[in-house]
Structure formats: structure tokens, C-alpha cells
Design a protein around this motif. Structure first.
Motif, PDB file in Angstrom:
ATOM      1  N   LEU A   1     136.349  -9.207  63.304  1.00  0.00           N
ATOM      2  CA  LEU A   1     135.904 -10.463  62.613  1.00  0.00           C
ATOM      3  C   LEU A   1     135.369 -10.474  61.840  1.00  0.00           C
ATOM      4  O   LEU A   1     135.429 -11.576  60.437  1.00  0.00           O
ATOM      5  CB  LEU A   1     134.664 -10.290  64.377  1.00  0.00           C
ATOM      6  N   ILE A   2     134.774  -9.501  61.327  1.00  0.00           N
ATOM      7  CA  ILE A   2     134.133  -9.568  59.655  1.00  0.00           C
ATOM      8  C   ILE A   2     135.275  -9.433  58.727  1.00  0.00           C
ATOM      9  O   ILE A   2     135.456  -9.857  57.742  1.00  0.00           O
ATOM     10  CB  ILE A   2     133.634  -8.347  59.140  1.00  0.00           C
ATOM     11  N   THR A   3     136.912  -8.575  59.005  1.00  0.00           N
ATOM     12  CA  THR A   3     137.810  -8.825  58.157  1.00  0.00           C
ATOM     13  C   THR A   3     138.400 -10.195  58.233  1.00  0.00           C
ATOM     14  O   THR A   3     138.979 -10.896  56.989  1.00  0.00           O
ATOM     15  CB  THR A   3     138.818  -8.462  58.281  1.00  0.00           C
ATOM     16  N   HIS A   4     138.690 -11.162  59.160  1.00  0.00           N
ATOM     17  CA  HIS A   4     138.427 -12.836  59.226  1.00  0.00           C
ATOM     18  C   HIS A   4     137.803 -13.252  58.583  1.00  0.00           C
ATOM     19  O   HIS A   4     137.895 -14.273  57.972  1.00  0.00           O
ATOM     20  CB  HIS A   4     138.531 -12.685  61.407  1.00  0.00           C
ATOM     21  N   LEU A   5     136.285 -13.105  58.892  1.00  0.00           N
ATOM     22  CA  LEU A   5     135.528 -14.152  57.659  1.00  0.00           C
ATOM     23  C   LEU A   5     135.855 -13.709  56.765  1.00  0.00           C
ATOM     24  O   LEU A   5     135.357 -14.211  55.756  1.00  0.00           O
ATOM     25  CB  LEU A   5     134.019 -13.811  58.398  1.00  0.00           C
ATOM     26  N   LYS A   6     135.698 -12.084  56.381  1.00  0.00           N
ATOM     27  CA  LYS A   6     136.065 -11.911  54.480  1.00  0.00           C
ATOM     28  C   LYS A   6     137.573 -13.052  54.194  1.00  0.00           C
ATOM     29  O   LYS A   6     137.082 -13.214  52.676  1.00  0.00           O
ATOM     30  CB  LYS A   6     136.101 -10.564  54.278  1.00  0.00           C
ATOM     31  N   GLY A   7     138.458 -12.549  54.987  1.00  0.00           N
ATOM     32  CA  GLY A   7     139.555 -13.024  54.430  1.00  0.00           C
ATOM     33  C   GLY A   7     139.588 -14.512  54.221  1.00  0.00           C
ATOM     34  O   GLY A   7     140.479 -15.407  53.468  1.00  0.00           O
ATOM     35  N   ILE A   8     138.630 -15.422  54.783  1.00  0.00           N
ATOM     36  CA  ILE A   8     138.888 -16.745  54.848  1.00  0.00           C
ATOM     37  C   ILE A   8     137.497 -17.442  53.839  1.00  0.00           C
ATOM     38  O   ILE A   8     137.876 -18.357  53.022  1.00  0.00           O
ATOM     39  CB  ILE A   8     138.274 -18.003  56.074  1.00  0.00           C
ATOM     40  N   GLY A   9     136.672 -16.197  52.560  1.00  0.00           N
ATOM     41  CA  GLY A   9     135.607 -16.654  51.831  1.00  0.00           C
ATOM     42  C   GLY A   9     134.581 -16.786  52.521  1.00  0.00           C
ATOM     43  O   GLY A   9     134.051 -17.806  51.473  1.00  0.00           O
ATOM     44  N   ALA A  10     134.356 -16.890  54.188  1.00  0.00           N
ATOM     45  CA  ALA A  10     133.342 -17.429  53.975  1.00  0.00           C
ATOM     46  C   ALA A  10     131.392 -16.385  55.144  1.00  0.00           C
ATOM     47  O   ALA A  10     131.452 -15.880  55.256  1.00  0.00           O
ATOM     48  CB  ALA A  10     133.477 -18.123  56.505  1.00  0.00           C
ATOM     49  N   VAL A  11     131.825 -15.905  53.318  1.00  0.00           N
ATOM     50  CA  VAL A  11     131.000 -14.964  53.428  1.00  0.00           C
ATOM     51  C   VAL A  11     129.432 -15.229  52.845  1.00  0.00           C
ATOM     52  O   VAL A  11     128.493 -14.413  52.103  1.00  0.00           O
ATOM     53  CB  VAL A  11     131.459 -13.550  52.460  1.00  0.00           C
ATOM     54  N   VAL A  12     129.062 -16.089  52.339  1.00  0.00           N
ATOM     55  CA  VAL A  12     127.628 -16.436  51.688  1.00  0.00           C
ATOM     56  C   VAL A  12     126.710 -17.211  52.761  1.00  0.00           C
ATOM     57  O   VAL A  12     126.876 -17.865  53.589  1.00  0.00           O
ATOM     58  CB  VAL A  12     128.024 -17.660  50.699  1.00  0.00           C
ATOM     59  N   PRO A  13     125.955 -15.745  53.044  1.00  0.00           N
ATOM     60  CA  PRO A  13     124.935 -16.552  54.608  1.00  0.00           C
ATOM     61  C   PRO A  13     124.152 -17.725  54.429  1.00  0.00           C
ATOM     62  O   PRO A  13     124.205 -18.026  53.094  1.00  0.00           O
ATOM     63  CB  PRO A  13     123.853 -15.382  54.498  1.00  0.00           C
ATOM     64  N   GLY A  14     123.383 -18.137  55.119  1.00  0.00           N
ATOM     65  CA  GLY A  14     122.881 -19.449  55.402  1.00  0.00           C
ATOM     66  C   GLY A  14     121.683 -19.365  54.530  1.00  0.00           C
ATOM     67  O   GLY A  14     120.842 -18.201  54.267  1.00  0.00           O
ATOM     68  N   ALA A  15     120.959 -20.733  54.067  1.00  0.00           N
ATOM     69  CA  ALA A  15     119.940 -19.804  53.383  1.00  0.00           C
ATOM     70  C   ALA A  15     118.701 -19.496  53.808  1.00  0.00           C
ATOM     71  O   ALA A  15     118.727 -19.312  55.348  1.00  0.00           O
ATOM     72  CB  ALA A  15     119.332 -21.718  52.820  1.00  0.00           C
ATOM     73  N   GLY A  16     118.266 -18.434  53.084  1.00  0.00           N
ATOM     74  CA  GLY A  16     117.031 -17.707  53.179  1.00  0.00           C
ATOM     75  C   GLY A  16     117.242 -16.456  53.467  1.00  0.00           C
ATOM     76  O   GLY A  16     116.682 -15.608  53.936  1.00  0.00           O
ATOM     77  N   ARG A  17     119.156 -15.961  53.784  1.00  0.00           N
ATOM     78  CA  ARG A  17     118.864 -14.508  54.675  1.00  0.00           C
ATOM     79  C   ARG A  17     119.687 -13.930  54.153  1.00  0.00           C
ATOM     80  O   ARG A  17     120.321 -13.803  53.230  1.00  0.00           O
ATOM     81  CB  ARG A  17     120.948 -14.855  55.749  1.00  0.00           C
ATOM     82  N   ARG A  18     119.285 -12.420  54.153  1.00  0.00           N
ATOM     83  CA  ARG A  18     119.854 -11.767  53.318  1.00  0.00           C
ATOM     84  C   ARG A  18     120.613 -10.493  54.033  1.00  0.00           C
ATOM     85  O   ARG A  18     120.665 -10.575  55.073  1.00  0.00           O
ATOM     86  CB  ARG A  18     118.495 -11.144  53.024  1.00  0.00           C
TER      87      ARG A  18
END
Length: 258
Positions: A204-221
Motif C-alpha cells: 500500500l505504501i509503495t502504491h501511494l508513493k508510486g502515484i505521488g499521493a504522499v502529501v498528507p492532509g492539512a495539519g497532519r504530521r
């Protein structure tokens, strides 16, 4: 509008452009269904088409195949994604780096506006939809897909089990999108669930990184390494599988310009 966050989103997708298609199974599904909806529900004689958030061109190529004679304007927040889409060699049109929330066009110009899995990055979805509808010619249609609130539900649940909040942004419910579209006389929305066969937490982490969806929601660390290991373990213990909830919507502008 959070310009700093938008730049981070642009940079993240730009970094993923070269390998995006290798991880884009749900994105292919969504793009194909948007194009199918446009062919069935949109104007058959669309002469001018605008695409919001083209990515690597999954939807772009389908648009041109179905409307080969249309004037096509292709846009994305990420210049690198635009370059990738244009470099395919199968698409002709105008490629423009643009934030879909702030289109630089004025007046009713486009017969068809299409977007697949880009609207979830908007700060003000309802306001963006209103701006885009105002760019439609009478009888023209806006057809889009976006992420729904149940997306990555198991990943969110694994965070909650560890007393943490997932970095995945908050997405709207189908009811919320239907409420937004209810302001327009001719509109509808529905959802589809797409299983993500990612192979557990690491997949799952590889998938998210692979499509560039790595910027967290506002205010999330970002999680610490220890927190991430705990979340991954909780995710695996719950089955290690997740899914996208994809929302689809269509608005056709009435002849009176509403």
C-alpha cells in the motif's frame, strides 16, 4: 488557497511521473469510466474539451480517441506530469500548467470538461465545481471522478487502533457530493469501490508513493518510524487489504446558463 501545499502536491506528482503508470490500476479504471460517461451522457458533438488534472495522460488519450476532431486543452498542476502526457506522442492539443481550482478562462467556452481523480486535491470542491460549470456552453457537461470518504478505510482504521490519525486527506462522502450537485438542475453522482491488490502494508505504501499521493492532509504530521511500524502491524493483523471508494459526478449546464 494554500499555495505552499499546492506546490508540494505538484512536486510529489512530478517526482512520480516516470513510474506513475506502473501503480495506477484504480486510476485506469476511473479514467475509463469518466470517458465512458462522457460518451454516453455528454454532448455528442463536443468541439472544445478541457481536461483538469491529466496526470500521465490516461484519460487524455481516451478523450482524443473518442473525439478526434475536438479542440483539446489539457491541464495539470504538475508541469512534469504535463510533459509526460505530451511525450506519449499520441495526443495533440494545448498543454497548460494550471491549478484546476483557478482556471484562467472566462465565459462559456467548453462543451465538455473532464477530470479523473484530481478534484480530491482541491481546497474548495464546491467552489471549484461552480467555476468549471460557468465555463460550460449551454448543454455542455462537467464529468469527473474523485476520492470518497471510505477510501483507504482499513489503513485509517489501523492508525486509529494505534491512537493515531492517518495522513490520508479527508475525502467527501457520496451524500456530500450529491448535495453539492443538487444546486444544478441536471446532475447526478454515484460511487464505485475498487479493491486495491497492493500486497499488504508495504504494498500500500509503495502504491501511494508510486502515484505521488504522499502529501498528507492539512495539519497532519508524518509518522515516526516506530509509529509507522505499529500501524503497519495493525493493518496486517486486520487482513492487509484496502480499497478506493471513487465518486463520479456529472453536471450538464442548462440552456438558460444556470
Amino acid at each position: 488557497m494554500n499555495e505552499g501545499r499546492k506546490q508540494r502536491i505538484s512536486d510529489a506528482f512530478g517526482a512520480a511521473a516516470a513510474h506513475y503508470d506502473d501503480h495506477a490500476g484504480p486510476q485506469r479504471f476511473a479514467a475509463r469510466l469518466v470517458a465512458d460517461l462522457a460518451q454516453r451522457q455528454g454532448p455528442s458533438d463536443a468541439a472544445r474539451i478541457l481536461e483538469i488534472g491529466c496526470g500521465t495522460g490516461l484519460l487524455t488519450r481516451d478523450i482524443q480517441a473518442r473525439w478526434p476532431g475536438a479542440q483539446l486543452v489539457v491541464t495539470d498542476l504538475s508541469p512534469a506530469m504535463l510533459d509526460r502526457a505530451a511525450a506519449q506522442g499520441l495526443v495533440g492539443g494545448t498543454f497548460l500548467a494550471m491549478d484546476g481550482e483557478s482556471p484562467p478562462f472566462e465565459g462559456a467556452w467548453f462543451d465538455l470538461i473532464l477530470s479523473s481523480l484530481a478534484f480530491q486535491w482541491f481546497d474548495d470542491l464546491s467552489g471549484a465545481i461552480r467555476k468549471l460549470v460557468n465555463l460550460l456552453t449551454p448543454g455542455g457537461s462537467l464529468i469527473f471522478s474523485t476520492m470518497g470518504e471510505r477510501s483507504f478505510g482499513q489503513w485509517r482504521a489501523a492508525h486509529a487502533a494505534c491512537g493515531l490519525e492517518a495522513g490520508v486527506p479527508d475525502y467527501p462522502s457520496l451524500a456530500a457530493v450529491r448535495a453539492m450537485l443538487a444546486a444544478y438542475d441536471d446532475s447526478f453522482a454515484f460511487d464505485e469501490t475498487v479493491a486495491l491488490d497492493s500486497g499488504g502494508a508495504r504494498g500500500l505504501i509503495t502504491h501511494l508513493k508510486g502515484i505521488g499521493a504522499v502529501v498528507p492532509g492539512a495539519g497532519r504530521r508524518p509518522l515516526t518510524p516506530t509509529q509507522l511500524r505499529s500501524v503497519m502491524a495493525a493493518f496486517e493483523a486486520a487482513g492487509g487489504a484496502d480499497a478506493y471508494q471513487i465518486l463520479f459526478g456529472r453536471i450538464t449546464r442548462a440552456g438558460d446558463g444556470r
